[in-house]
Motif scaffolding. Sequence first.
Motif, PDB file in Angstrom:
ATOM      1  N   ILE A  83       0.750  -1.106  -0.028  1.00 49.71           N
ATOM      2  CA  ILE A  83      -0.102   0.044  -0.003  1.00 49.71           C
ATOM      3  C   ILE A  83       0.882   1.413  -0.062  1.00 49.71           C
ATOM      4  O   ILE A  83       1.389   1.668   0.949  1.00 49.71           O
ATOM      5  N   ASN A  84       0.991   1.768  -1.079  1.00 53.15           N
ATOM      6  CA  ASN A  84       2.028   2.863  -1.446  1.00 53.15           C
ATOM      7  C   ASN A  84       1.060   4.314  -0.930  1.00 53.15           C
ATOM      8  O   ASN A  84       0.290   4.762  -1.697  1.00 53.15           O
ATOM      9  N   ASN A  85       1.182   4.744   0.456  1.00 51.49           N
ATOM     10  CA  ASN A  85       0.466   5.734   1.055  1.00 51.49           C
ATOM     11  C   ASN A  85       1.189   6.927   1.491  1.00 51.49           C
ATOM     12  O   ASN A  85       0.742   8.067   1.349  1.00 51.49           O
ATOM     13  N   ALA A  86       2.486   6.672   1.731  1.00 54.19           N
ATOM     14  CA  ALA A  86       3.296   7.863   2.345  1.00 54.19           C
ATOM     15  C   ALA A  86       3.306   9.070   1.348  1.00 54.19           C
ATOM     16  O   ALA A  86       3.193   8.740   0.069  1.00 54.19           O
ATOM     17  N   GLY A  87       3.093  10.268   1.929  1.00 52.52           N
ATOM     18  CA  GLY A  87       2.889  11.246   0.972  1.00 52.52           C
ATOM     19  C   GLY A  87       2.259  12.547   1.573  1.00 52.52           C
ATOM     20  O   GLY A  87       1.644  12.133   2.753  1.00 52.52           O
ATOM     21  N   ASN A  88       2.653  13.734   1.079  1.00 51.57           N
ATOM     22  CA  ASN A  88       1.750  14.787   1.783  1.00 51.57           C
ATOM     23  C   ASN A  88       1.923  15.939   0.788  1.00 51.57           C
ATOM     24  O   ASN A  88       2.750  15.867  -0.244  1.00 51.57           O
ATOM     25  N   ALA A  89       1.184  17.195   1.174  1.00 50.92           N
ATOM     26  CA  ALA A  89       1.362  18.349   0.394  1.00 50.92           C
ATOM     27  C   ALA A  89       2.041  19.107   1.377  1.00 50.92           C
ATOM     28  O   ALA A  89       2.145  19.077   2.189  1.00 50.92           O
ATOM     29  N   HIS A  90       2.938  20.000   0.391  1.00 48.38           N
ATOM     30  CA  HIS A  90       3.693  20.921   1.211  1.00 48.38           C
ATOM     31  C   HIS A  90       3.503  22.138   0.508  1.00 48.38           C
ATOM     32  O   HIS A  90       3.918  22.500  -0.501  1.00 48.38           O
ATOM     33  N   GLY A  91       2.707  23.130   1.316  1.00 48.44           N
ATOM     34  CA  GLY A  91       2.448  24.549   0.981  1.00 48.44           C
ATOM     35  C   GLY A  91       1.145  24.477  -0.049  1.00 48.44           C
ATOM     36  O   GLY A  91       0.709  23.359  -0.453  1.00 48.44           O
ATOM     37  N   LEU A  92       0.837  25.844  -0.259  1.00 48.65           N
ATOM     38  CA  LEU A  92      -0.399  25.937  -1.250  1.00 48.65           C
ATOM     39  C   LEU A  92      -0.346  27.128  -1.984  1.00 48.65           C
ATOM     40  O   LEU A  92      -1.190  28.073  -1.979  1.00 48.65           O
ATOM     41  N   ASP A  93       1.035  27.486  -2.336  1.00 46.93           N
ATOM     42  CA  ASP A  93       1.509  28.592  -2.950  1.00 46.93           C
ATOM     43  C   ASP A  93       1.154  28.753  -4.588  1.00 46.93           C
ATOM     44  O   ASP A  93       1.210  27.560  -5.017  1.00 46.93           O
ATOM     45  N   SER A  94       1.046  29.868  -5.034  1.00 50.24           N
ATOM     46  CA  SER A  94       0.901  29.915  -6.512  1.00 50.24           C
ATOM     47  C   SER A  94       2.331  29.233  -7.196  1.00 50.24           C
ATOM     48  O   SER A  94       3.336  29.271  -6.554  1.00 50.24           O
ATOM     49  N   ILE A  95       2.274  29.163  -8.604  1.00 49.61           N
ATOM     50  CA  ILE A  95       3.465  28.619  -9.160  1.00 49.61           C
ATOM     51  C   ILE A  95       4.727  29.738  -8.809  1.00 49.61           C
ATOM     52  O   ILE A  95       5.694  29.207  -8.806  1.00 49.61           O
ATOM     53  N   GLN A  96       4.282  30.998  -8.992  1.00 47.62           N
ATOM     54  CA  GLN A  96       5.174  32.166  -9.111  1.00 47.62           C
ATOM     55  C   GLN A  96       5.723  32.326  -7.727  1.00 47.62           C
ATOM     56  O   GLN A  96       6.821  32.835  -7.389  1.00 47.62           O
ATOM     57  N   ASN A  97       5.144  31.822  -6.429  1.00 46.27           N
ATOM     58  CA  ASN A  97       5.544  31.920  -5.326  1.00 46.27           C
ATOM     59  C   ASN A  97       5.912  30.681  -4.470  1.00 46.27           C
ATOM     60  O   ASN A  97       6.347  30.614  -3.413  1.00 46.27           O
ATOM     61  N   GLY A  98       6.033  29.606  -5.236  1.00 47.35           N
ATOM     62  CA  GLY A  98       6.309  28.371  -4.689  1.00 47.35           C
ATOM     63  C   GLY A  98       7.585  28.185  -4.346  1.00 47.35           C
ATOM     64  O   GLY A  98       8.504  28.980  -4.792  1.00 47.35           O
ATOM     65  N   SER A  99       7.581  27.209  -3.047  1.00 51.00           N
ATOM     66  CA  SER A  99       9.018  27.215  -2.485  1.00 51.00           C
ATOM     67  C   SER A  99       9.677  26.080  -3.303  1.00 51.00           C
ATOM     68  O   SER A  99       9.077  24.668  -3.401  1.00 51.00           O
ATOM     69  N   LEU A 100      11.209  26.157  -3.607  1.00 48.18           N
ATOM     70  CA  LEU A 100      11.710  24.972  -4.203  1.00 48.18           C
ATOM     71  C   LEU A 100      11.790  23.761  -3.320  1.00 48.18           C
ATOM     72  O   LEU A 100      11.684  22.608  -3.720  1.00 48.18           O
ATOM     73  N   VAL A 191       0.731  19.425   7.947  1.00 44.71           N
ATOM     74  CA  VAL A 191       1.850  19.312   7.079  1.00 44.71           C
ATOM     75  C   VAL A 191       2.011  20.439   6.167  1.00 44.71           C
ATOM     76  O   VAL A 191       2.763  21.108   6.015  1.00 44.71           O
ATOM     77  N   ARG A 192       0.711  20.459   5.382  1.00 47.01           N
ATOM     78  CA  ARG A 192       0.619  21.231   4.235  1.00 47.01           C
ATOM     79  C   ARG A 192       0.812  22.697   4.649  1.00 47.01           C
ATOM     80  O   ARG A 192       1.834  23.595   3.957  1.00 47.01           O
ATOM     81  N   PHE A 193       0.466  23.267   5.973  1.00 47.45           N
ATOM     82  CA  PHE A 193       0.448  24.566   6.454  1.00 47.45           C
ATOM     83  C   PHE A 193       1.578  24.523   7.364  1.00 47.45           C
ATOM     84  O   PHE A 193       1.698  25.484   8.292  1.00 47.45           O
ATOM     85  N   LYS A 194       2.523  23.670   7.397  1.00 50.44           N
ATOM     86  CA  LYS A 194       3.799  23.764   8.247  1.00 50.44           C
ATOM     87  C   LYS A 194       3.573  23.937   9.623  1.00 50.44           C
ATOM     88  O   LYS A 194       3.887  24.907  10.270  1.00 50.44           O
ATOM     89  N   GLY A 195       2.437  23.025  10.341  1.00 53.65           N
ATOM     90  CA  GLY A 195       2.180  23.138  11.602  1.00 53.65           C
ATOM     91  C   GLY A 195       1.136  24.482  11.959  1.00 53.65           C
ATOM     92  O   GLY A 195       0.890  24.509  13.354  1.00 53.65           O
ATOM     93  N   ASP A 196       0.626  24.975  11.106  1.00 49.49           N
ATOM     94  CA  ASP A 196      -0.204  26.158  11.372  1.00 49.49           C
ATOM     95  C   ASP A 196      -1.555  25.525  11.694  1.00 49.49           C
ATOM     96  O   ASP A 196      -2.487  25.293  10.537  1.00 49.49           O
ATOM     97  N   LYS A 197      -1.842  25.044  12.905  1.00 49.46           N
ATOM     98  CA  LYS A 197      -3.124  24.300  13.259  1.00 49.46           C
ATOM     99  C   LYS A 197      -4.426  25.063  13.047  1.00 49.46           C
ATOM    100  O   LYS A 197      -5.525  24.424  12.667  1.00 49.46           O
ATOM    101  N   GLU A 198      -4.541  25.997  13.171  1.00 48.55           N
ATOM    102  CA  GLU A 198      -5.629  27.179  13.045  1.00 48.55           C
ATOM    103  C   GLU A 198      -5.723  27.015  11.591  1.00 48.55           C
ATOM    104  O   GLU A 198      -7.181  26.651  11.148  1.00 48.55           O
ATOM    105  N   ARG A 199      -5.185  27.227  10.599  1.00 50.12           N
ATOM    106  CA  ARG A 199      -5.412  27.214   9.283  1.00 50.12           C
ATOM    107  C   ARG A 199      -5.675  25.723   8.670  1.00 50.12           C
ATOM    108  O   ARG A 199      -6.581  25.685   7.890  1.00 50.12           O
ATOM    109  N   ALA A 200      -5.018  24.823   9.453  1.00 44.58           N
ATOM    110  CA  ALA A 200      -5.356  23.309   8.892  1.00 44.58           C
ATOM    111  C   ALA A 200      -6.982  23.238   9.502  1.00 44.58           C
ATOM    112  O   ALA A 200      -7.562  22.361   8.547  1.00 44.58           O
ATOM    113  N   LYS A 201      -7.163  23.563  10.590  1.00 41.09           N
ATOM    114  CA  LYS A 201      -8.427  23.218  11.149  1.00 41.09           C
ATOM    115  C   LYS A 201      -9.506  23.783  10.294  1.00 41.09           C
ATOM    116  O   LYS A 201     -10.774  22.810  10.084  1.00 41.09           O
TER     117      LYS A 201
END
Length: 252
Positions: A83-100, A191-201
Amino acid sequence: MNSTALITGATSGIGKATAELLAKKEYRLILCGRREDRLKELEESLGKLTDVITLQFDVRDKEKVFHAIQSLPASFQKIDILINNAGNAHGLDSIQNGSLDDWDAMMDINVKGLLYVSKAVLPKMIEENSGFIVNIGSTAGKEVYPGGNVYCASKYAVNALNKGMRIDLNQYNIRVSGIHPGLVETEFSDVRFKGDKERAKKVYQGYKALQAEDIADIIHFVISRPYHVNIEDLVVFPTAQATATIINKETI
Ligand code: NDP
Ligand code: 8X3
């Protein structure tokens, strides 16, 4: 002997719920993740229900992936279900502002990690002329949404790999299934919002999101069909979700 399932990302969310359900159903389990404390807890609790072994590795580290899987004790070397399940999103930035770094993480974990683990597991499945690979994709691999760019690309890649694996492994009698959930309430948004629990909730407020246990149920259904049945692609939304961006947030 009961079937043996290897689950990546078993320390949280969908992977953990699947480990818990499969343990109750007496599948033998190889549970993988990076967080050693959580792996130990799972080994202890689920070990009361079935045979459990844990492997600690980062799916990005190809040497560790191969070493861990090749060093499994003889009684765990025949893996029936991956079961290949490991994974996550990191960030939700526009392509022009995304982090490498975010881009690297998503492509390296969601795509290359899935490839490394599959390549390490496949030789034995091919030798046995049987096996089952379940790839956890996402509705993000079916439809792109604002800020989804690289995460969506990684899940489109999983969707393509799922199809490619099924074609190439057809001659070896190996089943390959893709399961693509919409919004599931797990640690995903933390994970996507790097520990910002309020935004995640907020992602899961105002409606009933899918729960990790719902996906575990679906995975169990898919892997427990008779061997001649292969559910090749399964998409599941919470009832309140119509598309990536249309979510009825007035339902609770
Ligand atoms: P969680 O964050 O709750 O779980 C992610 C799991 O992946 C953890 O067990 C984590 O373990 C593991 N993981 C992450 N990075 C690595 C790494 N580099 N090496 C090894 N393991 C890693 O999220 P979900 O349960 O929601 O996500 C599981 C899968 O489902 C992912 O592929 C995700 O993309 C997909 N998905 C999620 C949806 C959602 O809305 N939640 C919807 C559709 C698909 P550890 O940190 O211990 O390594
Ligand atoms: C997770 C679902 O919509 O946040 O794959 O991308 S979504």
